[in-house]
Design an enzyme around this catalytic site. Structure first.
Site, mmCIF file in Angstrom:
data_model
loop_
_atom_site.group_PDB
_atom_site.id
_atom_site.type_symbol
_atom_site.label_atom_id
_atom_site.label_comp_id
_atom_site.label_asym_id
_atom_site.label_seq_id
_atom_site.Cartn_x
_atom_site.Cartn_y
_atom_site.Cartn_z
ATOM 1 N N SER A 103 78.084 52.673 -8.101
ATOM 2 C CA SER A 103 79.042 51.560 -7.692
ATOM 3 C C SER A 103 79.315 50.759 -9.301
ATOM 4 O O SER A 103 80.098 49.959 -9.297
ATOM 5 C CB SER A 103 78.373 50.495 -6.832
ATOM 6 O OG SER A 103 76.910 50.162 -7.405
ATOM 7 N N LYS B 215 77.091 43.361 -14.580
ATOM 8 C CA LYS B 215 77.805 44.076 -13.552
ATOM 9 C C LYS B 215 77.879 42.581 -12.488
ATOM 10 O O LYS B 215 77.138 41.771 -12.381
ATOM 11 C CB LYS B 215 76.963 44.846 -12.742
ATOM 12 C CG LYS B 215 77.469 45.733 -11.457
ATOM 13 C CD LYS B 215 76.284 47.025 -11.186
ATOM 14 C CE LYS B 215 77.131 47.336 -9.527
ATOM 15 N NZ LYS B 215 75.962 48.337 -9.246
ATOM 16 N N SER C 132 74.086 54.594 -8.878
ATOM 17 C CA SER C 132 74.803 53.825 -9.522
ATOM 18 C C SER C 132 74.754 53.301 -10.948
ATOM 19 O O SER C 132 75.716 52.811 -11.447
ATOM 20 C CB SER C 132 75.119 52.471 -8.624
ATOM 21 O OG SER C 132 75.780 52.710 -7.368
HETATM 22 N N1 GLN Z 1 76.538 55.966 -3.741
HETATM 23 C C1 GLN Z 1 75.298 55.215 -3.184
HETATM 24 C C2 GLN Z 1 75.698 54.210 -1.978
HETATM 25 O O1 GLN Z 1 76.842 54.030 -1.830
HETATM 26 C C3 GLN Z 1 74.563 54.657 -4.333
HETATM 27 C C4 GLN Z 1 74.967 53.253 -4.501
HETATM 28 C C5 GLN Z 1 74.290 52.519 -5.339
HETATM 29 O O2 GLN Z 1 73.427 53.018 -6.412
HETATM 30 N N2 GLN Z 1 74.524 51.191 -5.435
HETATM 31 O O3 GLN Z 1 74.796 53.776 -1.169
#
Ligand code: GLN
Length: 483
Positions: free
Chosen positions: A151, A76, A175
């Site tokens: 994400s 990532k 995510s």
């Molecule tokens: N959807 C959550 C956020 O936007 C989690 C994102 C993540 O785990 N990086 O904060």
């Protein structure tokens, strides 16, 4: 060749059926051919990959072994990679080449992995749809009109489309698990402190945790083995021995106590997903597990608490991007204030700016007690709920997401609607617990995930349950049409 799992690749390499270089060439060609439909990569690292593959082949020829030796993966794009663009999905870091490798990257490279590239992601890991990336949205290989989740949507889409067997990802509020659910993968968020955060660009430091995304629990065990462990460079890294995760896969589930929280089946859950969850419960019961209804009474407060704490930490972490030290700088600033304002205004996208503003507000002197402190108290209540539940059960099971993957653009005008989709995943981050999502069926051709949660450092138990489930079901073997 591209259908092989990490475990199959390890066997094939050990038996000299093919070389890592051959496999790497096949996958790079596949990425070039198919990724334009998905947009799952921000950067490709062909030259590095071929060099690492040749080096891994040479190490094998010298008698070295290892499940990750010669295994192609991707990172990532928030794991720092020395000399390679590390963008975090943001214009702010579009020109940033990290001066060092993240601990996770260095450990996996030492184990012999081959890095094919850096995967697309929501900007600074903020999102549940992978639509906020500066490099454009990622598409779900199961239906190109739908989001892959976020994400870590790039890592998920690439693995689901068989462009590579596994990838690293991070999970601040879901995510790893949510994109796993949306793309029919197995994804594991480890216990907070299990995997080093050093060199992982911070979103919300008390919640962020790196982990593996792969097609099977067996592969998650292999990749996690290469990622986990104490790191003196990360002050929240925990000095606990790393168990042999692959060795834990084959324990019997006889007598395993599985708790199903009654709060999980409220009005917000798509009834077709509820059915898939009940099916998975029945399958595990057949394997000897004992099911018990439990309660997590404070769950309803978790989303508001998370969406105060995560932006608060983000507003602090992202203050380092000031147009001076890292990345983007605006043209012809008039003075220092103008430099800060325009560099940040032009370098950050809308969702990142929204979170910085919410976070700075929640931390401001007048509102700290009302929002941030209150959210921290809720965080403790959420943790206490889990501690009480784990006195009665060994595993908690439920849906990973309330709905299957939505259409691209469907939630763009309503950020809160997207935040609500995180209801089942964020509690594990607030409490620091390990969680896993595994494929458990389909709704309208779109994958459904079941989430398993376990007590601290019981990653092995999660992998064991998921592996036994996968030995008795074939959801995880389904391949999206066209890939
Ligand atoms: N959807 C959550 C956020 O936007 C989690 C994102 C993540 O785990 N990086 O904060």
């Amino acid at each position: 060749m591209h259908h092989m799992t990490l475990a199959e690749i390890a066997r094939g390499l050990a038996d000299k059926k093919f070389s890592s270089e051959e496999l790497t060439q096949v996958l790079l060609a596949r990425i070039a051919q198919l990724d334009p439909q998905l947009n799952s990569f921000i950067s490709l690292t062909e030259e590095l990959a071929l060099n690492q593959a040749k080096a891994a082949d040479a190490r094998r020829a010298n008698g070295e072994t290892g499940a990750l030796l010669g295994a192609p993966i991707a990172h990532k794009d928030l794991f720092c990679t020395q000399g390679i663009r590390t963008s975090c999905g943001s214009k702010m870091l579009d020109n940033f080449k990290a001066p060092y490798d993240a601990t996770v990257v260095a450990k996996l490279a030492a184990a012999g992995t081959v890095t094919l590239g850096k995967t697309n992601m929501d900007e600074f890991a903020m999102g549940s749809a992978n639509e906020s990336s500066y490099y454009g949205a990622v598409k779900n290989p199961w239906n190109l009109e739908h989001v892959p989740g976020g994400s870590s949507g790039g890592s998920a889409a690439a693995v689901a489309a068989r462009l590579l067997p596994a990838a690293t990802a991070t999970d601040t509020g879901g995510s790893i698990r949510q994109p796993a659910a949306f793309t029919n993968l197995t994804g594991l968020k480890p216990t907070y402190g299990r995997v080093s955060r050093w060199g992982m660009i911070a979103y919300a430091s008390s919640l962020d945790q790196g982990g593996p995304l792969a097609r099977t629990a067996e592969d998650c065990a292999i990749l996690l083995q290469g990622m986990a462990g104490f790191d003196p460079n990360d002050s929240t890294s925990i000095d606990e021995p790393v168990p042999d995760y692959s060795a834990s896969l084959n324990s019997s589930l006889q007598g395993l106590r599985i708790g199903v929280p009654k709060e999980y089946f409220s009005a917000g859950l798509d009834p077709r997903i509820a059915e898939r969850v009940h099916d998975s419960v029945k399958a595990l019961e057949k394997l000897g597990a004992v099911i018990k209804e439990i309660s997590l009474p404070n769950m309803q407060h978790a989303i508001p608490a998370y969406y105060v704490i995560a932006p608060a930490e983000a507003s602090s972490n992202l203050s380092r991007f000031d147009g001076v030290r890292f990345g983007y700088r605006c043209e012809n600033p008039e003075n220092l204030i103008d430099l800060y304002k325009r560099s940040r205004g032009e370098g950050f996208g809308a969702e990142v700016q929204r979170r910085i503003m919410v976070g700075a507000y929640a931390l401001s002197a007048g509102y700290y007690d009302a929002y941030y402190l209150k959210a921290q108290k809720i965080r403790r209540l959420v943790k206490n709920d889990f501690m009480a539940a784990f006195n009665e059960v060994d595993i908690i099971l439920g849906p990973t997401t309330p709905n299957p993957a939505w259409k691209l653009g469907a939630k763009n005008s309503d950020p809160v609607a997207e935040y609500l989709e995180d209801v089942y995943t964020i509690t594990a981050n607030l409490a620091g617990l390990p969680g896993l999502s595994m494929p458990a069926g389909f709704v309208d051709g779109l994958p459904v995930g079941v989430q398993l949660l376990a007590p601290y450092f019981q990653e092995g138990r999660l992998l064991n349950v998921a592996h036994q489930y996968q030995l008795n079901t074939d959801w995880h073997t389904r391949t999206p049409t066209g890939f």
